[in-house]
Enzyme design. Structure first.
Site, PDB file in Angstrom:
ATOM      1  N   ALA A  58      -1.342  26.583 -19.934  1.00 42.62           N
ATOM      2  CA  ALA A  58      -1.482  27.992 -20.284  1.00 42.62           C
ATOM      3  C   ALA A  58      -2.249  28.686 -19.166  1.00 42.62           C
ATOM      4  CB  ALA A  58      -2.236  28.116 -21.606  1.00 42.62           C
ATOM      5  N   GLU A 104       2.664  20.071 -23.131  1.00 44.59           N
ATOM      6  CA  GLU A 104       3.122  20.406 -24.487  1.00 44.59           C
ATOM      7  C   GLU A 104       4.534  21.001 -24.464  1.00 44.59           C
ATOM      8  OE1 GLU A 104      -0.559  22.660 -25.035  1.00 44.59           O
ATOM      9  OE2 GLU A 104      -0.821  21.596 -26.920  1.00 44.59           O
ATOM     10  N   GLU A 124      -7.563  20.141 -21.789  1.00 40.61           N
ATOM     11  CA  GLU A 124      -8.223  21.287 -22.425  1.00 40.61           C
ATOM     12  C   GLU A 124      -9.696  21.038 -22.714  1.00 40.61           C
ATOM     13  OE1 GLU A 124      -5.290  20.011 -23.337  1.00 40.61           O
ATOM     14  OE2 GLU A 124      -3.818  21.638 -23.510  1.00 40.61           O
TER      15      GLU A 124
HETATM   16  N1  CAA Z   1      -3.926  28.915 -15.228  1.00 44.46           N
HETATM   17  C1  CAA Z   1      -4.140  29.831 -14.265  1.00 44.46           C
HETATM   18  N2  CAA Z   1      -4.139  29.565 -12.946  1.00 44.46           N
HETATM   19  C2  CAA Z   1      -3.937  28.291 -12.589  1.00 44.46           C
HETATM   20  C3  CAA Z   1      -3.702  27.258 -13.534  1.00 44.46           C
HETATM   21  C4  CAA Z   1      -3.709  27.623 -14.910  1.00 44.46           C
HETATM   22  N3  CAA Z   1      -3.468  26.730 -15.889  1.00 44.46           N
HETATM   23  N4  CAA Z   1      -3.548  26.098 -12.880  1.00 44.46           N
HETATM   24  C5  CAA Z   1      -3.643  26.376 -11.572  1.00 44.46           C
HETATM   25  N5  CAA Z   1      -3.890  27.692 -11.388  1.00 44.46           N
HETATM   26  C6  CAA Z   1      -4.078  28.421 -10.126  1.00 44.46           C
HETATM   27  C7  CAA Z   1      -5.431  28.106  -9.486  1.00 44.46           C
HETATM   28  O1  CAA Z   1      -6.448  28.897 -10.047  1.00 44.46           O
HETATM   29  C8  CAA Z   1      -5.119  28.464  -8.058  1.00 44.46           C
HETATM   30  O2  CAA Z   1      -5.145  29.879  -7.927  1.00 44.46           O
HETATM   31  P1  CAA Z   1      -5.823  30.583  -6.617  1.00 44.46           P
HETATM   32  O3  CAA Z   1      -4.984  30.102  -5.469  1.00 44.46           O
HETATM   33  O4  CAA Z   1      -5.685  32.030  -6.909  1.00 44.46           O
HETATM   34  O5  CAA Z   1      -7.218  30.065  -6.552  1.00 44.46           O
HETATM   35  C9  CAA Z   1      -3.680  28.019  -7.872  1.00 44.46           C
HETATM   36  O6  CAA Z   1      -3.125  27.953  -9.188  1.00 44.46           O
HETATM   37  C10 CAA Z   1      -3.557  26.641  -7.239  1.00 44.46           C
HETATM   38  O7  CAA Z   1      -4.381  25.737  -7.974  1.00 44.46           O
HETATM   39  P2  CAA Z   1      -5.456  24.749  -7.275  1.00 44.46           P
HETATM   40  O8  CAA Z   1      -6.036  25.377  -6.046  1.00 44.46           O
HETATM   41  O9  CAA Z   1      -6.418  24.327  -8.333  1.00 44.46           O
HETATM   42  O10 CAA Z   1      -4.487  23.550  -6.862  1.00 44.46           O
HETATM   43  P3  CAA Z   1      -4.821  22.003  -6.787  1.00 44.46           P
HETATM   44  O11 CAA Z   1      -3.599  21.395  -6.193  1.00 44.46           O
HETATM   45  O12 CAA Z   1      -6.145  21.774  -6.133  1.00 44.46           O
HETATM   46  O13 CAA Z   1      -4.985  21.529  -8.322  1.00 44.46           O
HETATM   47  C11 CAA Z   1      -4.326  21.396 -10.661  1.00 44.46           C
HETATM   48  C12 CAA Z   1      -3.861  21.569  -9.190  1.00 44.46           C
HETATM   49  C13 CAA Z   1      -4.850  19.962 -10.864  1.00 44.46           C
HETATM   50  C14 CAA Z   1      -3.096  21.626 -11.537  1.00 44.46           C
HETATM   51  C15 CAA Z   1      -5.457  22.395 -10.970  1.00 44.46           C
HETATM   52  O14 CAA Z   1      -5.016  23.700 -10.593  1.00 44.46           O
HETATM   53  C16 CAA Z   1      -5.820  22.460 -12.416  1.00 44.46           C
HETATM   54  O15 CAA Z   1      -6.579  21.598 -12.884  1.00 44.46           O
HETATM   55  N6  CAA Z   1      -5.306  23.470 -13.174  1.00 44.46           N
HETATM   56  C17 CAA Z   1      -5.670  23.676 -14.551  1.00 44.46           C
HETATM   57  C18 CAA Z   1      -4.943  22.696 -15.462  1.00 44.46           C
HETATM   58  C19 CAA Z   1      -5.385  22.898 -16.903  1.00 44.46           C
HETATM   59  O16 CAA Z   1      -6.550  22.819 -17.239  1.00 44.46           O
HETATM   60  N7  CAA Z   1      -4.395  23.147 -17.792  1.00 44.46           N
HETATM   61  C20 CAA Z   1      -4.662  23.374 -19.191  1.00 44.46           C
HETATM   62  C21 CAA Z   1      -4.731  24.829 -19.468  1.00 44.46           C
HETATM   63  S1  CAA Z   1      -5.282  25.178 -21.119  1.00 44.46           S
HETATM   64  C22 CAA Z   1      -3.895  25.019 -22.079  1.00 44.46           C
HETATM   65  O17 CAA Z   1      -2.811  24.747 -21.606  1.00 44.46           O
HETATM   66  C23 CAA Z   1      -4.111  25.297 -23.537  1.00 44.46           C
HETATM   67  C24 CAA Z   1      -2.979  24.930 -24.420  1.00 44.46           C
HETATM   68  O18 CAA Z   1      -2.911  23.850 -24.947  1.00 44.46           O
HETATM   69  C25 CAA Z   1      -1.918  25.895 -24.731  1.00 44.46           C
END
Ligand code: CAA
Length: 252
Positions: A58, A104, A124
């Site tokens: 998300a 999911e 999460e």
């Molecule tokens: N939401 C918004 N932006 C996101 C994102 C997300 N879920 N995942 C990545 N991005 C963005 C980052 O903020 C970054 O943006 P900027 O360039 O503007 O800084 C860009 O995408 C690239 O990401 P990274 O620089 O972090 O890339 P990376 O290769 O170093 O890492 C990753 C990749 C491991 C996927 C890391 O981005 C990450 O951990 N993302 C979050 C994953 C997460 O926590 N997902 C769960 C979300 S909550 C959810 O989904 C609730 C539900 O059950 C419905």
């Protein structure tokens, strides 16, 4: 009938955000799915992202400031469930990250194929929250309580190769997005080559197994099996077998 690939929909084309799942994206995804569902020429769907990400979950930036009242009264992310109401089979072709809502979304599909190096997880807990799009339920049903509990409580990631061993993924393939999409398309084309009525019935009874106990489930299956004797395609399929011919389905 043919298979169709939904790849990086316009809203999904935000590679910088690794296909973060925003509300706008779901409006578009649901519209595309509805179009596919209404197209009688489409017998199966493949949903994919890119080499880097199926979807990173998300959109954290979009939901960070949401209040309980807003989330609850607007039933936040309820529209994501549209996928699970489809009758057309959907195969998720996962490469790269499938995290949180991305994992999911893959689990809402009927079959998951992944690259061996795909990165699954429910992180999460690291954000101070829990899976909200069915992760705790579908992951637990797919791999069992202890493994699902460990993954959800630690936020640890796991590979496509491991996900195949655990039964979450039907097939883990070498290579990247192209290779996994090719495999998913081959399976989708095979599904699309069968009677639409039988495919819809098969999907329905397998899905029922997730909700019903074994006795009710077996009875439910038998009723649908009985109902298929009312279809043209049951007659066509069995006659073709007896005559050693290829069945020409009527999809009725
Ligand atoms: N939401 C918004 N932006 C996101 C994102 C997300 N879920 N995942 C990545 N991005 C963005 C980052 O903020 C970054 O943006 P900027 O360039 O503007 O800084 C860009 O995408 C690239 O990401 P990274 O620089 O972090 O890339 P990376 O290769 O170093 O890492 C990753 C990749 C491991 C996927 C890391 O981005 C990450 O951990 N993302 C979050 C994953 C997460 O926590 N997902 C769960 C979300 S909550 C959810 O989904 C609730 C539900 O059950 C419905």
């Amino acid at each position: 009938m043919s298979a169709v690939v939904l790849r990086n929909l316009r809203c999904l084309e935000s590679p910088k955000a690794l296909n973060a799942l925003s509300s706008a994206l779901f409006v578009e995804l649901n519209e595309a799915l509805k179009e596919c569902e209404e197209d009688s020429e489409i017998g199966a769907i493949v949903l994919t992202g890119s080499d880097k990400a199926f979807a990173a979950g998300a959109d954290i930036k979009e939901m960070a400031s949401l209040t309980f009242a807003e989330a609850y009264s607007k039933n936040f992310i309820a529209s994501w469930s549209f996928m699970s109401s489809l009758r057309t089979p959907v195969i998720a072709a996962v490469s790269g990250h499938a995290l949180g809502g991305g994992c999911e979304l893959a689990m809402m599909c009927d079959i998951i194929y992944a690259t061996k190096t795909a990165n699954f997880g429910q992180p999460e807990i690291k954000l101070g929250t829990i899976p909200g799009a069915g992760g705790s339920q579908r992951l637990t049903k797919a791999i069992g309580k202890s493994k699902a509990m460990e993954l959800i409580l630690t936020g640890n990631n796991y590979s496509g190769e491991q996900a195949e061993k655990d039964g979450l993924v039907a097939k883990a393939v070498e290579g990247g997005n192209k290779e996994v999409v090719d495999q998913a398309l081959a399976t989708a084309a095979k599904i699309a080559s069968y009677s639409r009525v039988a495919v819809v019935a098969a999907k329905e009874v397998v899905n029922k197994s997730q909700d019903l106990g074994i006795r009710e489930g077996v009875e439910y299956e038998r009723r649908i099996f009985h109902a298929l004797f009312g279809s043209q395609d049951q007659k066509i399929g069995m006659k073709a077998f007896a005559e050693k011919k290829k069945a020409e389905w009527s999809h009725s």
